[in-house]
Design an enzyme around this catalytic site. Structure first.
Site, mmCIF file in Angstrom:
data_model
loop_
_atom_site.group_PDB
_atom_site.id
_atom_site.type_symbol
_atom_site.label_atom_id
_atom_site.label_comp_id
_atom_site.label_asym_id
_atom_site.label_seq_id
_atom_site.Cartn_x
_atom_site.Cartn_y
_atom_site.Cartn_z
ATOM 1 N N ASP A 247 0.815 -1.223 0.000
ATOM 2 C CA ASP A 247 0.000 0.000 0.000
ATOM 3 C C ASP A 247 0.843 1.265 0.000
ATOM 4 O OD1 ASP A 247 0.992 -0.167 2.569
ATOM 5 O OD2 ASP A 247 -0.926 0.218 3.567
ATOM 6 N N GLY A 248 2.177 1.127 -0.015
ATOM 7 C CA GLY A 248 3.043 2.292 0.017
ATOM 8 C C GLY A 248 3.200 2.883 1.398
ATOM 9 N N ASP A 273 -4.877 -6.604 4.645
ATOM 10 C CA ASP A 273 -4.924 -6.323 6.088
ATOM 11 C C ASP A 273 -5.839 -5.121 6.334
ATOM 12 O OD1 ASP A 273 -4.404 -6.631 8.809
ATOM 13 O OD2 ASP A 273 -2.545 -5.473 8.758
#
Length: 393
Positions: A247-248, A273
């Site tokens: 997700d960076g 998650d």
């Protein structure tokens, strides 16, 4: 015209990402809830998907909620909303994750979620906590953590009525290795996570049957040159599948590149998650008994500020894998579909575009890889109306 003919739809002109490689201008036939055939050729179809890329539906091993709803609520309507939210982002197979709570309350949640497994909404249940380390608890309430006593672990597994797919635990805690052995004997995945384990103990856990690293790198000791810790043990062992959150926020792109370079796409499962804010905007959200504030798309605990899951959806993870990490289409498909399907024992029915498997499809724009449509079990759940119908000549 037979009933089978009426139920058969051919999608033509798309780029198909198949196990053997990418087919340009391919043709995929759907009959009922199954893929009936696929390949190249110029034969027209019923729907024109020229300019689009078709990949198998995504499989999420680790997700706590979405659409403002949480699987840990123990409310069926919330679980349905969370599953629907991620389905509209391409996740056609979901394993619902709980969070740390009182044992009896988590068991009650498992009973509710089991009904949705039996209804075909979910593919199973993942228990994340309470059998984790105080030192690496992250967004889990410390006062509710418990040592992984095999009897307590078994209580949660039994509450899932045969639908427990995975239990995350810290193997260094009292009862940890015994619980790993028990889970392996029961056919439930033992995952190493939220752990303060060292290298040697992690190897013991793998030998005992642990086969997954829960969100590798996060909530565990980092790599030191004289103390490699759990990360190196989990990365180097071919028996282990490693979860990664692309997700960076959770991982720098170079760290994902390191994991792929060591383990390969066949041992990487990209997960979300995600908590309840996935698919939503900034604001306050519950995560089990804790409060989470989402600001600029990043979820953190109100008290303490620890990262509290993600707001990620798997279509975004897929796009990042291609555009940021430079994976090939086949590598990305392996990590988002084939590898988690194989881990769950479902590779005969999902995880790749092959005749006879479920017609779980994600359609992406071929230029930017943005999601445009989703099919689950042969039915469009999003975007199917946008494709041109091929008119008979």
């Amino acid at each position: 015209m037979t009933t089978a003919d009426r139920d058969r739809t051919a999608l033509a002109g798309a780029r198909l990402v198949l196990p053997g490689g990418v087919v340009e201008g391919g043709r995929l036939a759907v009959e009922g809830d199954r893929i009936a055939g696929l390949g190249g050729g110029s034969e027209p179809g019923d729907l024109d998907l020229t300019g689009y890329t078709v990949v198998p539906g995504f499989v999420d091993l680790h997700v706590h909620g979405g659409g403002g709803a949480s699987y840990a609520s123990g409310i069926a309507e919330e679980a349905l909303l969370a599953a629907r939210t991620h389905l509209e982002h391409g996740t056609t197979t979901t394993v619902a994750s709980t969070v740390t709570g009182e044992i009896d309350e988590v068991a009650r949640q498992a009973s509710v979620l089991s009904e949705l497994v039996e209804d075909g909404v979910l593919a199973g249940i993942h228990f994340e906590g309470p059998f984790i380390s105080h030192n690496r608890c992250g967004a889990h309430r410390p006062d509710l953590l418990r040592d992984p006593d095999p009897a307590l672990v078994r209580k949660l597994v039994d509450a899932a009525r045969g639908h427990a797919k995975m239990v995350t635990l810290a193997p260094e805690l009292p009862g940890g290795l015994d619980s790993v052995r028990m889970l392996a004997d029961l056919g439930v995945i033992a995952a190493v996570g939220h752990t303060d384990s060292d290298y040697a103990t992690t190897l013991e856990a793998i030998d005992a049957g642990a086969s997954v690293a829960t969100h590798l790198f996060n909530a565990m000791p980092g790599i030191a040159h004289r103390a490699p810790g759990p990360i190196v043990a989990l990365l180097e062992d071919e028996r282990v599948t490693v979860e990664l959150i692309n997700d960076g926020v959770h991982l720098h792109p170079s760290v994902l590149d390191l994991a792929y370079g060591t383990a390969g796409a066949s041992r990487v499962a990209l997960i979300t998650d995600a908590m309840g804010a996935a698919g939503m905007g900034d604001g306050l959200y519950p995560l089990g008994p804790l409060q989470v504030e989402v600001k600029d798309g990043v979820a953190r605990l109100v008290e303490g500020g620890a990262i509290a899951g993600s707001t990620l959806t798997l279509d975004v993870a897929f796009k990042r894998s291609l555009t940021v990490n430079g994976l090939t289409l086949n590598q990305a498909v392996e990590s988002l579909s084939a590898t988690p399907a194989r881990l769950l024992g479902l590779a005969d029915s999902i995880g790749s575009l092959e005749a006879g498997k479920q017609a779980d499809l994600v359609v992406l724009d071929s230029e930017g890889y943005d999601l445009v449509a989703v099919m689950r079990r042969g039915r469009w759940v999003l975007g199917g109306e946008r494709f041109d119908v091929v008119k008979p000549s």
